[in-house]
Motif scaffolding. Structure first.
Motif, PDB file in Angstrom:
ATOM      1  N   VAL A   1      -2.708  -0.582  12.620  1.00  0.00           N
ATOM      2  CA  VAL A   1      -3.081   0.445  11.915  1.00  0.00           C
ATOM      3  C   VAL A   1      -3.663   0.135  10.430  1.00  0.00           C
ATOM      4  O   VAL A   1      -4.620   0.336   9.978  1.00  0.00           O
ATOM      5  CB  VAL A   1      -2.165   1.638  11.701  1.00  0.00           C
ATOM      6  CG1 VAL A   1      -2.334   2.734  10.950  1.00  0.00           C
ATOM      7  CG2 VAL A   1      -1.932   2.031  13.175  1.00  0.00           C
ATOM      8  N   CYS A   2      -2.343  -0.473   9.597  1.00  0.00           N
ATOM      9  CA  CYS A   2      -2.758  -0.847   8.165  1.00  0.00           C
ATOM     10  C   CYS A   2      -3.480  -2.197   8.212  1.00  0.00           C
ATOM     11  O   CYS A   2      -2.773  -3.292   7.675  1.00  0.00           O
ATOM     12  CB  CYS A   2      -1.732  -0.656   7.467  1.00  0.00           C
ATOM     13  SG  CYS A   2      -1.845  -0.658   5.701  1.00  0.00           S
TER      14      CYS A   2
ATOM     15  N   ARG B   1       0.780  -1.183  -0.131  1.00  0.00           N
ATOM     16  CA  ARG B   1      -0.073  -0.020   0.023  1.00  0.00           C
ATOM     17  C   ARG B   1       0.948   1.087  -0.067  1.00  0.00           C
ATOM     18  O   ARG B   1       0.525   2.186  -0.654  1.00  0.00           O
ATOM     19  CB  ARG B   1      -0.783  -0.012   1.136  1.00  0.00           C
ATOM     20  CG  ARG B   1      -1.983  -1.143   1.047  1.00  0.00           C
ATOM     21  CD  ARG B   1      -3.080  -1.144   2.386  1.00  0.00           C
ATOM     22  NE  ARG B   1      -4.092  -2.113   2.141  1.00  0.00           N
ATOM     23  CZ  ARG B   1      -4.776  -2.358   3.109  1.00  0.00           C
ATOM     24  NH1 ARG B   1      -4.483  -1.943   4.274  1.00  0.00           N
ATOM     25  NH2 ARG B   1      -5.683  -3.161   2.997  1.00  0.00           N
TER      26      ARG B   1
ATOM     27  N   CYS C   1      -2.260   7.081  10.723  1.00  0.00           N
ATOM     28  CA  CYS C   1      -0.869   6.377  10.354  1.00  0.00           C
ATOM     29  C   CYS C   1       0.341   7.238  10.089  1.00  0.00           C
ATOM     30  O   CYS C   1       0.067   8.513   9.429  1.00  0.00           O
ATOM     31  CB  CYS C   1      -1.370   5.788   8.942  1.00  0.00           C
ATOM     32  SG  CYS C   1       0.025   4.928   8.189  1.00  0.00           S
TER      33      CYS C   1
ATOM     34  N   LEU D   1       2.560   7.231   8.037  1.00  0.00           N
ATOM     35  CA  LEU D   1       2.818   7.220   6.760  1.00  0.00           C
ATOM     36  C   LEU D   1       1.762   7.908   5.773  1.00  0.00           C
ATOM     37  O   LEU D   1       2.138   7.938   4.643  1.00  0.00           O
ATOM     38  CB  LEU D   1       3.062   5.756   6.120  1.00  0.00           C
ATOM     39  CG  LEU D   1       3.850   4.903   7.178  1.00  0.00           C
ATOM     40  CD1 LEU D   1       3.827   3.151   6.510  1.00  0.00           C
ATOM     41  CD2 LEU D   1       5.268   5.364   7.286  1.00  0.00           C
ATOM     42  N   ASN D   2       1.008   8.357   6.199  1.00  0.00           N
ATOM     43  CA  ASN D   2      -0.089   8.911   5.579  1.00  0.00           C
ATOM     44  C   ASN D   2       0.136  10.099   4.664  1.00  0.00           C
ATOM     45  O   ASN D   2      -0.416  10.496   3.592  1.00  0.00           O
ATOM     46  CB  ASN D   2      -1.528   9.362   6.278  1.00  0.00           C
ATOM     47  CG  ASN D   2      -1.182  10.099   7.313  1.00  0.00           C
ATOM     48  OD1 ASN D   2      -0.139  10.891   7.336  1.00  0.00           O
ATOM     49  ND2 ASN D   2      -2.035  10.389   8.292  1.00  0.00           N
TER      50      ASN D   2
ATOM     51  N   ILE E   1      -6.337   1.247  -1.882  1.00  0.00           N
ATOM     52  CA  ILE E   1      -6.083   0.449  -0.634  1.00  0.00           C
ATOM     53  C   ILE E   1      -6.975  -0.652  -0.568  1.00  0.00           C
ATOM     54  O   ILE E   1      -6.191  -1.807  -0.260  1.00  0.00           O
ATOM     55  CB  ILE E   1      -6.562   1.339   0.670  1.00  0.00           C
ATOM     56  CG1 ILE E   1      -5.602   2.562   0.755  1.00  0.00           C
ATOM     57  CG2 ILE E   1      -6.412   0.563   1.913  1.00  0.00           C
ATOM     58  CD1 ILE E   1      -6.234   3.470   1.780  1.00  0.00           C
TER      59      ILE E   1
ATOM     60  N   PRO F   1      -8.189   0.253   7.496  1.00  0.00           N
ATOM     61  CA  PRO F   1      -6.872   1.003   7.713  1.00  0.00           C
ATOM     62  C   PRO F   1      -7.329   2.165   8.420  1.00  0.00           C
ATOM     63  O   PRO F   1      -8.015   2.728   8.079  1.00  0.00           O
ATOM     64  CB  PRO F   1      -6.190   0.959   6.636  1.00  0.00           C
ATOM     65  CG  PRO F   1      -6.989   0.657   5.495  1.00  0.00           C
ATOM     66  CD  PRO F   1      -8.299   0.120   5.982  1.00  0.00           C
ATOM     67  N   ASP F   2      -6.672   2.421   9.501  1.00  0.00           N
ATOM     68  CA  ASP F   2      -6.887   3.774  10.188  1.00  0.00           C
ATOM     69  C   ASP F   2      -5.918   4.693   9.407  1.00  0.00           C
ATOM     70  O   ASP F   2      -4.907   5.226  10.279  1.00  0.00           O
ATOM     71  CB  ASP F   2      -6.622   3.631  11.635  1.00  0.00           C
ATOM     72  CG  ASP F   2      -6.905   4.718  12.502  1.00  0.00           C
ATOM     73  OD1 ASP F   2      -7.227   5.682  11.782  1.00  0.00           O
ATOM     74  OD2 ASP F   2      -6.482   4.925  13.796  1.00  0.00           O
ATOM     75  N   CYS F   3      -6.054   5.215   8.336  1.00  0.00           N
ATOM     76  CA  CYS F   3      -5.017   6.063   7.615  1.00  0.00           C
ATOM     77  C   CYS F   3      -4.991   7.405   8.282  1.00  0.00           C
ATOM     78  O   CYS F   3      -3.767   8.084   8.237  1.00  0.00           O
ATOM     79  CB  CYS F   3      -5.688   6.296   5.935  1.00  0.00           C
ATOM     80  SG  CYS F   3      -5.535   4.709   5.125  1.00  0.00           S
TER      81      CYS F   3
ATOM     82  N   LEU G   1      -3.240   5.512  -0.404  1.00  0.00           N
ATOM     83  CA  LEU G   1      -4.021   6.247   0.095  1.00  0.00           C
ATOM     84  C   LEU G   1      -4.192   7.576  -0.985  1.00  0.00           C
ATOM     85  O   LEU G   1      -5.629   7.994  -1.246  1.00  0.00           O
ATOM     86  CB  LEU G   1      -3.508   6.912   1.466  1.00  0.00           C
ATOM     87  CG  LEU G   1      -4.246   8.000   2.067  1.00  0.00           C
ATOM     88  CD1 LEU G   1      -5.747   7.485   2.540  1.00  0.00           C
ATOM     89  CD2 LEU G   1      -3.621   8.603   3.053  1.00  0.00           C
TER      90      LEU G   1
ATOM     91  N   CYS H   1       1.623   8.109   1.402  1.00  0.00           N
ATOM     92  CA  CYS H   1       1.240   6.674   1.015  1.00  0.00           C
ATOM     93  C   CYS H   1       0.599   6.745  -0.472  1.00  0.00           C
ATOM     94  O   CYS H   1      -0.442   7.220  -0.637  1.00  0.00           O
ATOM     95  CB  CYS H   1       0.281   6.100   2.168  1.00  0.00           C
ATOM     96  SG  CYS H   1      -0.401   4.404   1.699  1.00  0.00           S
TER      97      CYS H   1
HETATM   98  S1  SF4 Z   1      -1.825   5.397   5.057  1.00  0.00           S
HETATM   99 FE1  SF4 Z   1      -1.223   3.618   3.616  1.00  0.00          FE
HETATM  100  S2  SF4 Z   1       0.105   2.591   5.011  1.00  0.00           S
HETATM  101 FE2  SF4 Z   1      -0.968   3.913   6.289  1.00  0.00          FE
HETATM  102  S3  SF4 Z   1      -2.819   2.909   7.123  1.00  0.00           S
HETATM  103 FE3  SF4 Z   1      -3.452   4.014   5.074  1.00  0.00          FE
HETATM  104  S4  SF4 Z   1      -3.126   2.472   3.459  1.00  0.00           S
HETATM  105 FE4  SF4 Z   1      -1.919   1.654   5.340  1.00  0.00          FE
END
Ligand code: SF4
Length: 349
Positions: free
Chosen positions: A187-188, A143, A198, A200-201, A212, A193-195, A207, A204
């Motif tokens: 999270v993912c 992702r 996150c 990395l949001n 996703i 997923p709890d974007c 996203l 990503c």
């Molecule tokens: S932002 Fe990307 S890596 Fe993060 S939870 Fe969402 S899909 Fe997963």
């Protein structure tokens, strides 16, 4: 911040406190990794605690009997994991004088240890730079980067391995591996997923591109085969009969009632005409007092349709050498498959 730095920073501030994270002892890490394969974390945690209480050292595990290990493992499924664990513990005791091997190749050569587990142990216990890739890691990497190579093909696996090695923190591989796995677990997650929360949001790809739900890509599906089990729950006075499964089939080493497996679902009236039935009861007419179907039991590759048939036999009756005559009240001392255990609990407790 880049992927690796964001991830580690997030992990150090916010992760679940799990008992195997309090240690860098390779024996405990190995136990936790084997127990947690294909197991929910809450269930796995209970088993892990029971294992370390029963076998606080590798030597304790190696010195136990296989029946003891299987009994403790009962209900966790995939029993070959328990047998391999026990075999490898004995091997480490004999070949490494009880010291857990400290190189990736030596860890990988232990029975039941694949690349993922070897990388997890090598990095967490010995800080060796190996990226551990499990289902959670595939999901996060796929992702985050948008890589849509199928994760169940050789080519796809190779691409993800390169990616995982690229992101690996060479100085803190253990922390890094735990951080990616933790992100994938909490999270993912696969479905929601709890974007928003996150780390990395901001970069990503899935996203950004709204892909996703399509990632990671998997092409193959395991075909489930049907099997039909007829267990004979025999009462012979205060005794019953059991046997230990052997051979390369499922549940090797576990105990069960005499079993007649058929190629399709058949009625009890048909079953008593079966050759295995007449061989077993050879000249005797057992009294059938009832039968019970239990819910279909699912394994990754099998659907098991099961019926337990209750049978009364005279006290003095003995079956062939194939079966052990045991006191009914002792049946819970034996390690049995989960399917049989559920039936026994309903019937006797
Ligand atoms: S932002 Fe990307 S890596 Fe993060 S939870 Fe969402 S899909 Fe997963």
């Amino acid at each position: 911040m880049d992927f690796t730095t964001s991830l580690i920073k997030w992990y150090e501030n916010d992760h679940r406190l799990l008992p195997w994270r309090e240690t860098s002892d390779p024996y405990f890490i190995w136990l936790s990794e084997v127990i947690l394969q294909q197991t929910r974390i809450d269930q796995g945690t209970n088993y892990y605690i029971r294992f370390i209480e029963h076998f606080p050292t590798l030597k304790d595990l190696a010195s136990a009997s296989e029946d003891e290990v299987l009994k403790l493992w009962q209900g966790l499924g995939y029993y070959s994991r328990a047998r391999n664990l026990h075999f490898a513990a004995k091997f480490i005791l004999n070949s490494y004088n009880g010291q857990f091997p400290d190189t990736y190749d030596a860890i990988l050569s232990l029975k039941g240890v694949g690349e993922y587990t070897a990388s997890a142990i090598a990095s967490i216990a010995f800080n060796l730079p190996y990226a551990a890739i499990d289902g959670n890691v595939y999901r996060v990497l796929s992702r985050f980067t948008g890589l849509d190579a199928p994760i169940d093909t050789g080519e796809g696996k190779k691409m993800f391995r390169e990616l995982a090695n690229h992101f690996l923190d060479q100085k803190n591989p253990g922390i890094y591996n735990q951080a990616v796995m933790e992100l994938g677990a909490v999270v993912c997650t696969p479905q929601s997923p709890d974007c928003k929360n996150c780390p990395l949001n901001d970069s990503c790809v899935a996203l950004r591109d709204k892909t996703i739900s399509m990632l990671p890509v998997k092409i193959g599906r395991t075909v489930q085969r049907n099997r039909y089990f007829n267990y004979l729950d025999i009462t012979s006075g205060s005794h019953t009969f059991i046997h230990q499964r052997k051979g390369g089939d499922i549940w090797h080493g576990l105990f069960e009632f005499p079993l007649i497996e058929t190629v399709a679902e058949i009625g009890v009236d048909e079953l008593i005409l079966n050759k295995e039935w007449s061989d077993l009861f050879d000249g005797i007419k057992p009294v059938i007092t009832g039968w019970e179907r239990v819910p279909v039991h699912l394994l990754s590759h099998l659907k098991i349709y099961t019926r337990f048939i209750r049978i009364d036999l005279p006290e003095e009756f003995d079956l062939s050498e194939k079966y052990r005559k045991v006191l009914k009240k002792d049946i819970f001392k034996f390690a049995v498959p989960r399917l049989v255990e559920r039936y026994l609990i309903n019937r006797y407790e």
